[in-house]
Every structure is written in structure tokens, then in C-alpha cells.
Design a protein around this motif. Structure first.
Motif, PDB file in Angstrom:
ATOM      1  N   UNK A  24       0.683  -1.219   0.028  1.00  0.00           N
ATOM      2  CA  UNK A  24      -0.173  -0.130  -0.102  1.00  0.00           C
ATOM      3  C   UNK A  24       0.771   1.497  -0.074  1.00  0.00           C
ATOM      4  N   UNK A  25       1.843   1.224   0.866  1.00  0.00           N
ATOM      5  CA  UNK A  25       2.796   2.603   0.976  1.00  0.00           C
ATOM      6  C   UNK A  25       3.564   2.622  -0.394  1.00  0.00           C
ATOM      7  N   UNK A  26       4.095   1.502  -0.847  1.00  0.00           N
ATOM      8  CA  UNK A  26       4.786   1.441  -2.117  1.00  0.00           C
ATOM      9  C   UNK A  26       3.852   1.976  -3.242  1.00  0.00           C
ATOM     10  N   UNK A  27       2.618   1.622  -3.350  1.00  0.00           N
ATOM     11  CA  UNK A  27       1.776   1.774  -4.343  1.00  0.00           C
ATOM     12  C   UNK A  27       1.454   3.582  -4.229  1.00  0.00           C
ATOM     13  N   UNK A  28       1.178   3.767  -3.062  1.00  0.00           N
ATOM     14  CA  UNK A  28       0.948   5.392  -2.821  1.00  0.00           C
ATOM     15  C   UNK A  28       2.023   5.904  -3.381  1.00  0.00           C
ATOM     16  N   UNK A  29       3.268   5.822  -2.983  1.00  0.00           N
ATOM     17  CA  UNK A  29       4.447   6.646  -3.382  1.00  0.00           C
ATOM     18  C   UNK A  29       4.667   6.795  -4.692  1.00  0.00           C
TER      19      UNK A  29
END
Length: 748
Positions: A471-476
Motif C-alpha cells: 500500500x505504501x509503495x503503491x501510494x508513493x
């Protein structure tokens, strides 16, 4: 032995009675009692009983025990007997303001119109501080011993904190501070010393309002620990000894009030800004003193201290003309290189081309950027070179902070992802902590970092998904995609890299942001902040290169308040002031909105406020022109310019009333290293009339100005030829260069 008879004695008594001497002796005794009774009453009532018994006419005066009466009013005198170790240099101005408020309240309450003012009398005699004299040596040795003892006891504490610890008597504290004061005045200022008596005279229109003013003075002195002693009985002696009409050398009152020994700089700070020989024998021309007519020059290459200059004036008050004249005097000198931040994009380009400046367009349509991932080449200075990789990583982090969020930057998780990606990219290209490998970074770009972050999410290795989560990687990735993906909305921001070699080899650089005539609200604020940050980063690289070559970098930063609106571009600009010392930078912070820098801007971002505070706290030279009353008062309060209140408010009046032909039009208050003056940036008439030095606010012919702003190379070459021809004519007409610099008519 001869013996008087009774008859002779009676005869003498009779003669004594006939002459009336006995009666006179009796009356004289009574007069003495009456005199001392009156003096005692005057002492108790502060002279309230001793007033003239009639209305005084023109030319008449009356000496009471502690006041002097004339037809126009009454005067009372107070010797300053002792000052505290620390006090605002403008305390006399503060005192005047307080008395003015009290008198105003008195008038409002009683329905009268009375006045009271304070006159400062400084009576000085030159004091030869001869360290070869035995008495001076003995006293100085005592001061030195006390200082060394306190310094040793302080250990890791600041000396001032140690002095405030109640361990030492008042005498010891005074000796230590006297040592520090004298050493600074002698070593740093090469000061002259004077034994000085300072007197405050209250002038009032009536005895009643005098009492109001006196009470205000006593309260003020009590708060600030100023000890005073009023003149008593010796008012006639005071008039003879301390007025220009009298000023007798030998006086009992002068002997009773010897005064203190002060340096000339301290004495000058009691009064309004002084004029005379201001500046250095050699240095960069900063104008002509309007009173002494002397040229004011400052040796800006002197010393290791940072040179951070605030140049502030309202729109149309000569600020840009002043700055460009400074640029003209810096550019030809081999010891200085220049960098100009031209926010409008038309201010410095024509002038810079005359000196061969490299113009770097930073407008939004150009897509110019700096690849901060690349570790800069060695400068040859180990103290600078060892931090090159760290500085490159920090600069790159600022870029990604800004791309993610202008105000808050990357989150902690995003910083961790970015850090991992940057380190892996460096490792892929063989860049390690070994300085010999840093040259391998030249092929790395921001796109490599973005690709590495995508690889963390979509690559074969899944370890980063476990560390950072999908989730964090996708958002970044989603946030960065518009800047680095093919067809991304903002990919053009990184289309045209700026050649570091091109910038580093130029002696003069101009960053043109092309904002002239553009509404700032219509420009992408993130893109503008990014370009500002790139220009600031390049400036630090240029300054590092210049430092290694023994050259000082002079930065002209126009429209400073615009750079501080963004935290990340503001951080680097603030670093000019805090870190400029090790790079030998001289920075002129130019603005027409100084209040925005005084931590009063309408923002809730603490970082932006901190950046403004960093800059203002490191300003050590002020050049202040005509501003609004609010801006002027804020600068006076912040920099402690109370002594120059009168001149600064006169300059403010020029701006507030839009005076075109005022005496102080286009004048500036300059203060540096304890010296101050009001100057006008005078130049040769043939220079002053050139459109190179004019702006749209004051250009007589805007068409000429636009032509110069957009002239091509042929125009520049033609202009240089014409300028050379004109220079030859000027040399023949104006006698010698030496005469001009000494203040001939050409400069008046």
C-alpha cells in the motif's frame, strides 16, 4: 605690658554700637539659619519651594536650587551616574517616547497643551589609554586576572552565564566586563577613548508638567537600573560648565562628576546616526554620504565573518538601481564572482551580458533542472570535499520532499523507501564512501531512483514489500508517476538538465525566472519552488568552487520574500546566511516587504518561519531605503536602530507621501560594523541615464528598456563598442580617475 583702662573699653563699645555692626552680626546669623532651612526644604520638596516670584520676561532667567527658569519654561538636569552592564543603545529614544506618552496622558486628563522634551548632553575629554603607563598596566593586570579566574571557573558554560551565577561581587563582575569591553574596542574597532559625563536635561513648558516628566524619568531609570544624580544648588555652575556658551574647563561640578571612560563607538550610539569618515580606505563603493560628501566604501573581503546584507526599500524607491550599481562595482574585481537571482527575468540580464555573465533560464517553460544526485567534482579544499556525497543526498531528498508535498514533504515511511532506493542506485553504479568512486555518479538521474522504487514494488525480490508494504509503495509510486512516467503531466520539468561544467566555469551567473508580468497565482507553485531550489543548490556549488580558488561569491537575491514562501527553497536560501561563512559568501537579501521576514508572515508553517528567522538573525549589515511606516518601525525594533529613528522615519515619509523631489529621495540608511550614514548611490551621469539601471517603475522610456532587455548578441557587441568609445570621452573630460574618486564635481 600695656593695659587698657575701663574708659577705653567703654569708648570702643560705644563706637561698636554706633556703627551698628552688632546688629548686623545678629541678623547674619539669622540669615544663615534661614538659608539652610530653605535648602533643607528644597531638598525635601525637590526644589518645589524655590520658584521665581514674578513672571520672567525675554532674556531673563532664574536659578533655583535644582532648576533653571526662563520665560519659555523650566529645565532640570540629571547626571547619569552609572549605567547597567547591558542596555539598549537606543535607551534615550525609549525614554523620550515614555515621557511623551506620560505628557500626552497629562494633557488629555487636564485639558491642557503642555510639552516636555529630553536633551542629551555628552561632555567628553580625550582619554589616553596608554598601556605603557604603569598605572594603566596595574589596573589592566587586575582586570585580566579577574577575567581569567572567572573564565576558568566557567569551564563549559558561557562566560556571561557564569557572571550571572551570583558567585562574584559587583566589583568583580564590573572588572571582567570592563576587560571584555576594552579589549573588543581596542582590538576589533581600534577605538579612541574618552572620559565622558552624560547629562539628561528635561525641558518643560511648566513646573507642573516638569514633575510629570521627572516621575517618568525616575521610573524608567529604576526599571533599567540607571543611576542618576540631579544638580543641586550648583545650577549656576552647571550653566557655566555644560552649555556651549560657557563650557569652562575647570569647574567644581565637573570635578565632582568625573564620568566614565567609553569608546567612541559607544558614545556615537547615544545619538542619531553620525556622519564623517565612514567605511574603509579601500573596498566596494556603497554610495556617497549626503552630509560629509565622502565616498562610502566597505572592504567586503576583509575578515572571515559572513557578509549578510539586508537591502530593503519600497517599490520605486531606488532599491534595484542601488543593487545593480553594486553589481557593477563588484563584477570587474577579480577577487569577486557574482550570482544574481533575477525573479522578474529582465533586471540583471542586460547588465550581466556586459560582464560576460552566463544566463541560466529557470522559467517554467524551459524545463531546466539540476541533477543533484551527481556528486560534484573535487574543489581541492578537503574541508569542503569530504561532505560532497552527503550534500548531494540531502539535496536530492529535498527534491523528492517537494515533489511529494510542498508543505510537509515525504512521510517517515516514504523517506525510508527513498533512502533505500538512493543507496541501491549508488551501489548499482559502484558509488561507495570512497571519494575515488564518486565520479561514477555522473550517469545517475532521478529516473533511476523512481525506477528503483518501482522495482521494490513490482520486481522479483519481495523483501521491500515486507518492509514497507504494498500500500505504501503503491501510494508513493502514484505520487511520483506524473513526474517520471512517459507522458506524465509534469515530466517536462526534468527535460533539460543544466550542465554543471557550464555553470562552474562562469565567473558571473544569472538565474532568470522570467516572472516579469506574470501573475504568481497562475504559475505552478511547486514547479517554481523546485526551480528556485535548483538555483540555490547551484549557487552553493559555485561558492564552493570559488572558495577553493580564493574568490568570494557575491549573491544578489531579488524578491527574497518570494523564495521563503516555500519551505525547501527557503531552507537553502537560509543556508546562505548560516553556512555562508565557510564558503566566503556575501549575500544581498533584497526585498520590498521586510515585515514578511520578521516572522509576521501569514503562514502557519513553522519551517517557513524558521527560515525567515535564520536569515534575519544572521544579517550583519543593513541598507534601508524608503519604506512604509510599519516596515520601518519593525526594522527599527528588530535591529535596534532607535538612534537612527529620525532619519529612518524621514525616509519612510518619502514613501508614505509619494514625494518625487524630496531631499532624501533615493537615499539609504547604511549600517555596518558599528558605522552608519545616510548615502545616495551616485554614479557617473552617463551611467545613471542608461536603461541598464532602470526598472519599469522609473524608466523614462519603457520602449528603450524593453529593447535593452531583449537585445541579442550583436546588440551587446555594439553596446560594448559604444561604451568603450564613451569611456574614452569620459576619461578626457573628467581629468583623472583619482580626482573623481576624491569627490570632484562629477560625483556631486
Amino acid at each position: 605690658m600695656f593695659k587698657r583702662n575701663k574708659e577705653d573699653k567703654l569708648t570702643k563699645r560705644e563706637k561698636l554700637e554706633k556703627s551698628g555692626r552688632k546688629r548686623k552680626l545678629d541678623l547674619g546669623f539669622l540669615d544663615s539659619i534661614n538659608l539652610y532651612t530653605r535648602l533643607a526644604a528644597d531638598k525635601l520638596t525637590r526644589g518645589g519651594m524655590d520658584v521665581p516670584d514674578r513672571v520672567l520676561g525675554d532674556g531673563q532667567f532664574y536659578y533655583s536650587t535644582n532648576r533653571i527658569f526662563t520665560r519659555r519654561g523650566v529645565k532640570k538636569m540629571f547626571f547619569i551616574h552609572d549605567l547597567p552592564s547591558e542596555i539598549n543603545r537606543g535607551f534615550v529614544t525609549d525614554l523620550r517616547a515614555e515621557i511623551k506618552r506620560e505628557v500626552h496622558t497629562y494633557n488629555e486628563t487636564n485639558g491642557v497643551v503642555e510639552n516636555a522634551s529630553v536633551t542629551l548632553v555628552i561632555n567628553s575629554d580625550f582619554y589616553n589609554l596608554d598601556f605603557g603607563d604603569r598605572r594603566v598596566q596595574g589596573r589592566w593586570s587586575n582586570f585580566t586576572r579577574q577575567y581569567e579566574r572567572v573564565q576558568k571557573n566557567a569551564q563549559n558554560k558561557k562566560l556571561e552565564d557564569e557572571l550571572k551565577s551570583d558567585k562574584y561581587s559587583e566589583a568583580v563582575v564590573r572588572k571582567v566586563r570592563s576587560f571584555l569591553y576594552t579589549k573588543e574596542a581596542k582590538d576589533e574597532q581600534n577605538a579612541s577613548f574618552f572620559k565622558t559625563k552624560v547629562v539628561l536635561e528635561i525641558m518643560a513648558t511648566s513646573d507642573e508638567v516638569l514633575e510629570v516628566a521627572e516621575n517618568a524619568l525616575r521610573g524608567f531609570c529604576f526599571r533599567y537600573k540607571i543611576k542618576t544624580k540631579e544638580v543641586f544648588v550648583q545650577t549656576n555652575e552647571y550653566q557655566r560648565a555644560f552649555t556651549p556658551a560657557g563650557s569652562v574647563k575647570k569647574s567644581l561640578l565637573k570635578q565632582m562628576n568625573e564620568g566614565d571612560v567609553w569608546a567612541d563607538d559607544t558614545l556615537s550610539s547615544f545619538t542619531v546616526t553620525t556622519h564623517g569618515v565612514v567605511g574603509d580606505p579601500v573596498g566596494i563603493y556603497h554610495g556617497v554620504d549626503i552630509q560629509s560628501r565622502g565616498i562610502v566604501a566597505f572592504d567586503m573581503g576583509k575578515g572571515e565573518d559572513a557578509k549578510n546584507v539586508l537591502l530593503a526599500a519600497g517599490s520605486g524607491e531606488g532599491k534595484s538601481n542601488y543593487a545593480k550599481m553594486l553589481y557593477t562595482f563588484y563584477a570587474p574585481v577579480k577577487e569577486y564572482a557574482t550570482v544574481a537571482f533575477d525573479f522578474e527575468g529582465s533586471e540583471y540580464i542586460p547588465l550581466g551580458r556586459i560582464f560576460g555573465a552566463n544566463v541560466i533560464s529557470m522559467s517554467g517553460r524551459e524545463g531546466r533542472y539540476v541533477n543533484t544526485v551527481v556528486i560534484g567534482d573535487k574543489t581541492g579544499d578537503p574541508s569542503i570535499d569530504k561532505y560532497r556525497k552527503k550534500e548531494a543526498m540531502e539535496a536530492t531528498a529535498r527534491v523528492f520532499h517537494l515533489l511529494v508535498d510542498e508543505r510537509y514533504g515525504m512521510t517517515a515511511e516514504q523517506v525510508a523507501i527513498f533512502s533505500d532506493a538512493l543507496n541501491e542506485v549508488y551501489a548499482d553504479f559502484g558509488v561507495t564512501e570512497d571519494e575515488e568512486t564518486w565520479s561514477k555518479s555522473k550517469d545517475i538521474t532521478y529516473f533511476h531512483i523512481y525506477a528503483k522504487i518501482r522495482e521494490m514494488r513490482y520486481g522479483r525480490e519481495k523483501k521491500y514489500i515486507e518492509i514497507h508494504t504494498q500500500e505504501i509503495l503503491n501510494n508513493f509510486i502514484a505520487i511520483l508517476r506524473p513526474f517520471f512516467e512517459m507522458g506524465g503531466l509534469y515530466k517536462h520539468w526534468f527535460e533539460s538538465p543544466i550542465s554543471l561544467d557550464e555553470v562552474m566555469e562562469a565567473k558571473h551567473v544569472i538565474f532568470s525566472f522570467g516572472m516579469g508580468g506574470t501573475d504568481e497565482k497562475s504559475v505552478d507553485s511547486k514547479g517554481l519552488a523546485l526551480r528556485q531550489m535548483f538555483a540555490s543548490y547551484l549557487t552553493l556549488l559555485v561558492a564552493s568552487r570559488n572558495k577553493a580558488r580564493g574568490v568570494r561569491t557575491v549573491v544578489f537575491l531579488e524578491e527574497l520574500q518570494r523564495y521563503l514562501k516555500q519551505r525547501y527553497s527557503g531552507e537553502i536560501v537560509a543556508n546562505f546566511s548560516s553556512g555562508g561563512r565557510k564558503l566566503g559568501m556575501i549575500v544581498y537579501y533584497i526585498t520590498n516587504s521586510p515585515t514578511a521576514l520578521l516572522m509576521q508572515a501569514e503562514t502557519q508553517d513553522d519551517v517557513i518561519l524558521d527560515n525567515a528567522a535564520t536569515i534575519m538573525s544572521n544579517i550583519n549589515m543593513q541598507i534601508i531605503g524608503a519604506l512604509s511606516n510599519t516596515d520601518t518601525e519593525n526594522l527599527i525594533n528588530y535591529f535596534g536602530l532607535e538612534n537612527a529613528w529620525g532619519y529612518l522615519m524621514e525616509l519612510s515619509k518619502v514613501h508614505e507621501t509619494n514625494q518625487k523631489n524630496a531631499d532624501l529621495k533615493y537615499c539609504f540608511f547604511v549600517r555596518y560594523r558599528g558605522q552608519a550614514a545616510i548615502v545616495r548611490m551616485l554614479s557617473h551621469p552617463d551611467l545613471a541615464d542608461l536603461p541598464l539601471y532602470k526598472t519599469l517603475n522609473n524608466a523614462g522610456d519603457k520602449n528603450d528598456l524593453r529593447r535593452v532587455e531583449h537585445m541579442d548578441e550583436r546588440d551587446v557587441e555594439g553596446g560594448i563598442v559604444a561604451a568603450t568609445k564613451k569611456e574614452d570621452e569620459m576619461r578626457k573630460r573628467d581629468a583623472t580617475f583619482k580626482e573623481r574618486m576624491q569627490g570632484s564635481k562629477v560625483w556631486s
